[in-house]
Design a protein around this motif. Sequence first.
Motif, PDB file in Angstrom:
ATOM      1  N   LEU A   4       0.819  -1.218   0.000  1.00 58.33           N
ATOM      2  CA  LEU A   4       0.000   0.000   0.000  1.00 58.33           C
ATOM      3  C   LEU A   4       0.854   1.269   0.000  1.00 58.33           C
ATOM      4  O   LEU A   4       0.327   2.371   0.060  1.00 58.33           O
ATOM      5  CB  LEU A   4      -0.916   0.005   1.230  1.00 58.33           C
ATOM      6  CG  LEU A   4      -1.892  -1.176   1.318  1.00 58.33           C
ATOM      7  CD1 LEU A   4      -2.669  -1.133   2.630  1.00 58.33           C
ATOM      8  CD2 LEU A   4      -2.857  -1.169   0.146  1.00 58.33           C
ATOM      9  N   LEU A   5       2.164   1.104  -0.068  1.00 59.09           N
ATOM     10  CA  LEU A   5       3.056   2.268  -0.039  1.00 59.09           C
ATOM     11  C   LEU A   5       3.374   2.708  -1.476  1.00 59.09           C
ATOM     12  O   LEU A   5       2.897   2.126  -2.437  1.00 59.09           O
ATOM     13  CB  LEU A   5       4.338   1.913   0.710  1.00 59.09           C
ATOM     14  CG  LEU A   5       4.131   1.350   2.123  1.00 59.09           C
ATOM     15  CD1 LEU A   5       5.470   1.031   2.766  1.00 59.09           C
ATOM     16  CD2 LEU A   5       3.352   2.325   2.985  1.00 59.09           C
ATOM     17  N   VAL A 279      -6.327  10.006   5.180  1.00 62.19           N
ATOM     18  CA  VAL A 279      -5.516   8.826   5.510  1.00 62.19           C
ATOM     19  C   VAL A 279      -6.224   7.576   4.996  1.00 62.19           C
ATOM     20  O   VAL A 279      -5.616   6.696   4.371  1.00 62.19           O
ATOM     21  CB  VAL A 279      -5.289   8.730   7.037  1.00 62.19           C
ATOM     22  CG1 VAL A 279      -4.728   7.371   7.428  1.00 62.19           C
ATOM     23  CG2 VAL A 279      -4.349   9.843   7.494  1.00 62.19           C
ATOM     24  N   ALA A 283      -5.213   4.978   1.646  1.00 60.57           N
ATOM     25  CA  ALA A 283      -5.096   3.529   1.782  1.00 60.57           C
ATOM     26  C   ALA A 283      -6.047   2.823   0.814  1.00 60.57           C
ATOM     27  O   ALA A 283      -5.670   1.841   0.148  1.00 60.57           O
ATOM     28  CB  ALA A 283      -5.384   3.118   3.221  1.00 60.57           C
ATOM     29  N   VAL A 305     -15.007  -0.074  -2.748  1.00 62.81           N
ATOM     30  CA  VAL A 305     -14.645   0.607  -1.498  1.00 62.81           C
ATOM     31  C   VAL A 305     -13.956   1.940  -1.812  1.00 62.81           C
ATOM     32  O   VAL A 305     -14.318   2.988  -1.276  1.00 62.81           O
ATOM     33  CB  VAL A 305     -13.735  -0.292  -0.625  1.00 62.81           C
ATOM     34  CG1 VAL A 305     -13.087   0.504   0.503  1.00 62.81           C
ATOM     35  CG2 VAL A 305     -14.535  -1.460  -0.053  1.00 62.81           C
TER      36      VAL A 305
ATOM     37  N   VAL B 285     -12.014   0.650   5.048  1.00 64.13           N
ATOM     38  CA  VAL B 285     -11.047   1.710   4.751  1.00 64.13           C
ATOM     39  C   VAL B 285     -10.072   1.877   5.918  1.00 64.13           C
ATOM     40  O   VAL B 285      -8.858   1.977   5.724  1.00 64.13           O
ATOM     41  CB  VAL B 285     -11.780   3.039   4.447  1.00 64.13           C
ATOM     42  CG1 VAL B 285     -10.816   4.217   4.497  1.00 64.13           C
ATOM     43  CG2 VAL B 285     -12.461   2.970   3.081  1.00 64.13           C
ATOM     44  N   MET B 286     -10.583   1.877   7.138  1.00 62.10           N
ATOM     45  CA  MET B 286      -9.685   2.049   8.275  1.00 62.10           C
ATOM     46  C   MET B 286      -8.825   0.809   8.498  1.00 62.10           C
ATOM     47  O   MET B 286      -7.695   0.906   8.962  1.00 62.10           O
ATOM     48  CB  MET B 286     -10.456   2.411   9.538  1.00 62.10           C
ATOM     49  CG  MET B 286     -11.037   3.825   9.547  1.00 62.10           C
ATOM     50  SD  MET B 286     -10.065   5.130   8.707  1.00 62.10           S
ATOM     51  CE  MET B 286      -8.559   5.156   9.685  1.00 62.10           C
ATOM     52  N   ARG B 287      -9.351  -0.347   8.135  1.00 57.38           N
ATOM     53  CA  ARG B 287      -8.521  -1.553   8.201  1.00 57.38           C
ATOM     54  C   ARG B 287      -7.334  -1.410   7.247  1.00 57.38           C
ATOM     55  O   ARG B 287      -6.188  -1.710   7.596  1.00 57.38           O
ATOM     56  CB  ARG B 287      -9.361  -2.777   7.814  1.00 57.38           C
ATOM     57  CG  ARG B 287      -8.642  -4.103   7.978  1.00 57.38           C
ATOM     58  CD  ARG B 287      -9.498  -5.263   7.475  1.00 57.38           C
ATOM     59  NE  ARG B 287      -9.543  -5.323   6.025  1.00 57.38           N
ATOM     60  CZ  ARG B 287      -8.628  -5.939   5.274  1.00 57.38           C
ATOM     61  NH1 ARG B 287      -7.613  -6.539   5.837  1.00 57.38           N
ATOM     62  NH2 ARG B 287      -8.735  -5.950   3.954  1.00 57.38           N
ATOM     63  N   LEU B 288      -7.614  -0.927   6.040  1.00 57.81           N
ATOM     64  CA  LEU B 288      -6.542  -0.734   5.057  1.00 57.81           C
ATOM     65  C   LEU B 288      -5.565   0.345   5.537  1.00 57.81           C
ATOM     66  O   LEU B 288      -4.352   0.217   5.358  1.00 57.81           O
ATOM     67  CB  LEU B 288      -7.126  -0.352   3.692  1.00 57.81           C
ATOM     68  CG  LEU B 288      -7.921  -1.455   2.983  1.00 57.81           C
ATOM     69  CD1 LEU B 288      -8.683  -0.886   1.792  1.00 57.81           C
ATOM     70  CD2 LEU B 288      -6.997  -2.580   2.527  1.00 57.81           C
ATOM     71  N   ALA B 289      -6.106   1.398   6.149  1.00 58.11           N
ATOM     72  CA  ALA B 289      -5.227   2.460   6.652  1.00 58.11           C
ATOM     73  C   ALA B 289      -4.305   1.909   7.742  1.00 58.11           C
ATOM     74  O   ALA B 289      -3.128   2.265   7.812  1.00 58.11           O
ATOM     75  CB  ALA B 289      -6.055   3.630   7.177  1.00 58.11           C
ATOM     76  N   GLU B 291      -3.309  -1.185   7.980  1.00 58.46           N
ATOM     77  CA  GLU B 291      -2.339  -2.026   7.286  1.00 58.46           C
ATOM     78  C   GLU B 291      -1.245  -1.161   6.650  1.00 58.46           C
ATOM     79  O   GLU B 291      -0.060  -1.469   6.711  1.00 58.46           O
ATOM     80  CB  GLU B 291      -3.050  -2.858   6.211  1.00 58.46           C
ATOM     81  CG  GLU B 291      -2.161  -3.810   5.439  1.00 58.46           C
ATOM     82  CD  GLU B 291      -1.377  -4.764   6.330  1.00 58.46           C
ATOM     83  OE1 GLU B 291      -1.920  -5.195   7.377  1.00 58.46           O
ATOM     84  OE2 GLU B 291      -0.217  -5.055   5.996  1.00 58.46           O
ATOM     85  N   ARG B 292      -1.661  -0.041   6.068  1.00 58.70           N
ATOM     86  CA  ARG B 292      -0.689   0.856   5.431  1.00 58.70           C
ATOM     87  C   ARG B 292       0.271   1.421   6.481  1.00 58.70           C
ATOM     88  O   ARG B 292       1.473   1.514   6.252  1.00 58.70           O
ATOM     89  CB  ARG B 292      -1.434   1.983   4.712  1.00 58.70           C
ATOM     90  CG  ARG B 292      -0.540   2.878   3.932  1.00 58.70           C
ATOM     91  CD  ARG B 292      -1.265   3.681   2.853  1.00 58.70           C
ATOM     92  NE  ARG B 292      -0.273   4.217   1.958  1.00 58.70           N
ATOM     93  CZ  ARG B 292       0.393   5.359   2.185  1.00 58.70           C
ATOM     94  NH1 ARG B 292       0.104   6.072   3.242  1.00 58.70           N
ATOM     95  NH2 ARG B 292       1.330   5.759   1.353  1.00 58.70           N
ATOM     96  N   GLN B 295       2.829  -1.129   7.295  1.00 58.41           N
ATOM     97  CA  GLN B 295       3.834  -1.234   6.232  1.00 58.41           C
ATOM     98  C   GLN B 295       4.828  -0.075   6.320  1.00 58.41           C
ATOM     99  O   GLN B 295       6.021  -0.259   6.090  1.00 58.41           O
ATOM    100  CB  GLN B 295       3.148  -1.263   4.866  1.00 58.41           C
ATOM    101  CG  GLN B 295       2.363  -2.544   4.637  1.00 58.41           C
ATOM    102  CD  GLN B 295       1.719  -2.602   3.250  1.00 58.41           C
ATOM    103  OE1 GLN B 295       1.937  -1.735   2.409  1.00 58.41           O
ATOM    104  NE2 GLN B 295       0.945  -3.644   3.013  1.00 58.41           N
ATOM    105  N   GLN B 296       4.328   1.116   6.657  1.00 57.04           N
ATOM    106  CA  GLN B 296       5.234   2.260   6.807  1.00 57.04           C
ATOM    107  C   GLN B 296       6.215   2.028   7.949  1.00 57.04           C
ATOM    108  O   GLN B 296       7.403   2.315   7.816  1.00 57.04           O
ATOM    109  CB  GLN B 296       4.429   3.532   7.097  1.00 57.04           C
ATOM    110  CG  GLN B 296       3.796   4.139   5.862  1.00 57.04           C
ATOM    111  CD  GLN B 296       2.953   5.347   6.224  1.00 57.04           C
ATOM    112  OE1 GLN B 296       2.059   5.260   7.044  1.00 57.04           O
ATOM    113  NE2 GLN B 296       3.243   6.468   5.614  1.00 57.04           N
TER     114      GLN B 296
END
Lengths: 371, 401
Positions: A4-5, A279, A283, A305, B285-289, B291-292, B295-296
């Motif tokens: 995702l980066l 944010v 993502a 989504v 969306v917040m789950r993906l955030a 996860e992101r 990763q950071q």
Amino acid sequence: MTDLLYSEVEEDLRASVRGLLADRSDPATVLARVETDQPYDLDLWRTLATDLGVAGLHVPEELGGQGASTRETAVVLEELGRAVAPVPFLGSAVLATSALLGCDTAAAEVAALASGERRGALAVPLSAAPSAPFPDTVRVDAEGRLSGRVGTVADAAVAELLVVPAAGPDGPELRAVDMPSDGVTVSGIVGLDLTRGIADVTFDGAASRRLAGPDVAGTALTNALITAAGLLASEQLGVAQWCLDTTVAYVKERHQFGRPVGSFQALKHRLADLWLDLVGARAAARYAADALATSSVDVPVAVAVAASHCSSVAVKAAEECIQLHGGIGMTWEHPAHLFLKRAKSTESALGTPGRHRAALATLVDLPAPVA
Amino acid sequence: MSTATTTTQVDAEDLRRRVRDLLAEHDPKTTDRLEFLRARFDAGLAWVHYPVGLGGLDAPRALQAVVDAELEAAGAPDNDPRRIGIGLGMAAPTILRFGTPEQHQRFLRPLWTGEEVWCQLFSEPGAGSDLAAAATRAVRDGDEWVVTGQKVWTSTAHTARWGILLARTDPDVPKHRGLSYFVCDMTAPGVEVRPLRQITGEAEFNEVFLSEVRLPDTLRLGEVGEGWKVAQTTLMNERVAIGGNAIPREGGMVGVVAQTWRERPELRTPELHQRLLRLWVEAEVMRLAGERLRQQLAAGHPGPEGSAMKLAFARLNQAISGLEVELLGEEGLRYDDWTMRRPEIVDFLGRNAGYRYLRAKGNSIEGGTSEILRNIIAERVLGLPAEPRVDKDVPWKDLPR
């Protein structure tokens, strides 16, 4: 899990595009252009497409593209959104190119669009959702002549190649029309969005050639719309990012009651919430771009989504931008309205948030009540 | 972490060898649980990023997963981290950073093995978001401090052997400069713990009344007057601990409601359907955030998204649990039990819909209110100016209360 980066290559690409746009297409320049008879910046488009090569990023090298992926295309869209750049990227490099990539006999057309040699458009209403049935407003006869009408086609006014979904004698087809062409009228519309042109396209016995027959045309069109809806989320992210950045900078400078208005908690909390929305949007947009790049089985969910969330975030960011700028935000002189108009228009583009959520109901098994 | 005490960098293979040695000398099947945990600590396999001699090996923190996996596979007991979260997550990093060698030796081993439970004595009735306004007084008396005051929202105080305590040692200077940080002996005379009953009917937390509690100066962490600085270490670790783990799609509160929606078609209405889909998208969306963000962090670029995750988590949990009560209709009118009890472990997704709804209200208050988190985002991430302050340069004793 999906990456995702942004990779180093993607960041370099972003820097090149951002540098070019800062140089050639700052908001004041865009604002000055929109009311001229040249609302598109085709010189800028040529530099982007031919010098930077961004029109064919997600086209394989053997088809004349850059052999990168939708991840890189998405980065370009973020930057184009951040500048509301008046170039036909969505119509040509995303919609028309993605449709052509799903056709059997379109190698020459793909190469022409990928190299920037020609500009294309996909003849569907910009509001078309991926879940909509194959359009039947244009018909093709046995000799390949098209008749009918399509409204609000993105970037059609500057297209040199129209990719036209048409109902044929044996079922749906995708047809190609080289522009300009006898029997095709493209009438530019005064649109809500000042920085992306839309046009009504009328076919009256226009000659065309077949790109895809009934066996693949439906899938090619649906996939093109899904790809475009997923990538549009990145453009919306870019729009939202400009709105947030610009508003934050403004409330630090603007003084009322003897303090920067950005020191009032009422405003700080709104901007913190907006930042949080971004944010999430970043993502979601990255996830969709990556899912499309890897042809993941999760593409339909990822796109629904991202499309539903990023549409709403862009509109909210643009609306907050106007409000938190106060009076100056309501003027024509300030470019904020360009972003509001882009945000509100793209909310309805390629499926509204509500339509994407309705698609999710089926995809993730949360069925609607039986009436 | 310093590697001065080791001559070679520890790698995964080395750790696997050390785990094998530990298991060979202390077979988990025949060894007493506590004895095994102590042996694991002494082998440096408790928290490998801690220093040698204090339960670690000065190894990279990421290698802890190697040790945990090997020990789990061997059926070894763990230290039940959910029971001693405050000790592990907040007290230990603070003791490590500010403690004396004697304090390291005394506290860290029984903390990690769970022999001694810890609690946090920070918040007060008059000092919540404004923690630096804490009024609990510590007055020096020879080699001792005499502590008097009231602390609140103290989970595990009733089982704790020790507490980390923020107290005012100098009321004549501005509030941030007059605090000191202590380890409080929870068995000392004058410490009284009372359960604090919440809106759920349970008492997860306590009030702690401190009446002339005498603490030796050897229980002070950091310098006198530097309590605020020491507390920052504790609070930073708290924020790292909240909202940290990867979750699958529908892994949180939304999964509970989605399951009910699927199993109970008779409850569905069009309006609830629209709201459920919106919340499902927000949760994904917040789950993906999240996860992101992970990763950071893994890529060595910690982003500011961390403070955002808790804010989003609170908002979502509250909206989803509220929707669940409505969805259940008649059933949503019921509650399982209001009897006062003290749960050992708190599960936000546990019990019934009414409990979940009520408990979620705490999510936007505990560990930094949503309003304070918004201030943090606005000031530290967006760089917006602070509100003008009237309390920074005034002696604490002169502040209105």
